[in-house]
Enzyme design. Structure first.
Site, mmCIF file in Angstrom:
data_model
loop_
_atom_site.group_PDB
_atom_site.id
_atom_site.type_symbol
_atom_site.label_atom_id
_atom_site.label_comp_id
_atom_site.label_asym_id
_atom_site.label_seq_id
_atom_site.Cartn_x
_atom_site.Cartn_y
_atom_site.Cartn_z
ATOM 1 N N CYS A 2 0.939 -1.129 0.018
ATOM 2 C CA CYS A 2 -0.098 0.135 0.027
ATOM 3 C C CYS A 2 1.034 1.326 0.039
ATOM 4 O O CYS A 2 1.514 1.537 0.780
ATOM 5 C CB CYS A 2 -0.909 0.041 1.265
ATOM 6 S SG CYS A 2 -1.975 1.500 1.332
ATOM 7 N N GLU A 114 -3.128 0.815 -6.980
ATOM 8 C CA GLU A 114 -2.022 -0.005 -7.292
ATOM 9 C C GLU A 114 -1.684 0.160 -8.954
ATOM 10 O O GLU A 114 -2.607 0.604 -9.374
ATOM 11 C CB GLU A 114 -2.408 -1.510 -7.065
ATOM 12 C CG GLU A 114 -1.214 -2.370 -7.041
ATOM 13 C CD GLU A 114 0.025 -2.007 -6.070
ATOM 14 O OE1 GLU A 114 0.826 -1.016 -6.625
ATOM 15 O OE2 GLU A 114 -0.171 -1.943 -4.657
#
Length: 271
Positions: A2, A114
């Site tokens: 993350c 992402e």
């Protein structure tokens, strides 16, 4: 992993969702659609109030810096590299194990970003040809629109170069726990594109479902094995992922338009 996420909910909304008892208006943060390492972020934690006679844990919404600095660190410089802790080893790593036992938190988010490298660009990388890879960002979020409650840790660090009464004498920092990305089909998303979160990246933030919030935040729980059981991934199929603008790749860009869903890439261009 993350490395970037979105957090648009205000403190009043978060206080209601997590049954927060205490938060300070001066610690309220504006909606942030491009949260990057070292930024200040909202976290939910259970901790006795400072200087209070009643030492019971109180659920609080606090403003912390993203990038954990261990209490024993000589300087805070390494915090930017410690934004994530792996669920598989968090209980034993020197940088995280003390926080894992006693200082756990929830990092609320709308979802996380992402990046996926295009298939043609990946082939060039394999061949060793020097070309800047084209990466398509995806936004991963709960399919039902609920809060993405990321498991986190927090820690205190004392800057010994400053006097006790200096406002910057204490740093309070946090890290997001990650786990292996799901390989099961996504709950919803474009007909083309990634079929699972693992198609996007091998790691993902560990999402805590509401039935685990109280146990995770409870500072009285210190048994490593009991706590590790809380790190089991949630049921599959709760997430969706969709492509968003490459504008999110620049941390200076920040606004709700970053969350707008784009048409899926053509079949074969990314997968």
């Amino acid at each position: 992993m993350c490395g970037r996420y979105a957090a648009s909910r205000g403190p009043e909304d978060l206080a209601g969702i997590f049954e927060v008892e205490k938060w300070e208006p001066e610690e309220a943060l504006a909606p942030d659609y491009n949260v990057a390492p070292t930024k200040e972020v909202h976290v939910v934690l259970d901790r006795p109030l400072k200087d209070a006679d009643d030492k019971r844990p109180v659920r609080q919404l606090r403003k912390l810096r993203w990038g954990l600095v261990p209490s024993w660190a000589k300087s805070p410089e390494g915090g930017a590299r410690m934004i994530n802790a792996r669920a598989e080893t968090v209980h034993e790593k020197p940088s995280y194990r003390r926080a894992f036992a006693a200082r756990r938190c929830i990092v609320p988010a709308d979802g996380y970003y992402e990046w996926v490298t295009g298939a043609e660009e990946r082939e060039l990388e394999v061949e060793g040809k020097r070309k800047r890879p084209r990466k398509q960002p995806y936004f991963v979020t709960p399919a039902d629109g609920s809060v993405f409650a990321m498991a986190g840790l927090y820690e205190f660090w004392r800057d010994r170069t400053l006097p006790d009464d200096h406002p910057g004498a204490w740093w309070v920092t946090c890290s997001v726990i990650t786990t292996e990305a799901e390989r099961t089909p996504l709950a919803a998303g474009p007909a083309q594109g990634p079929r699972s979160l693992a198609d996007i990246h091998p790691r993902m933030p560990l999402m805590l479902t509401p039935d685990r919030w109280d146990a995770w935040l409870d500072p009285a729980r210190t048994d490593p094995e009991e706590l590790r059981a809380l790190l089991d991934p949630p049921a599959a199929g709760l997430m969706r992922a969709y492509p968003v603008s490459t504008a999110v790749s620049n941390v200076r860009n920040n606004g709700p338009e970053l969350l707008e869903e784009l048409p899926a890439p053509e079949e074969g261009t990314l997968f």
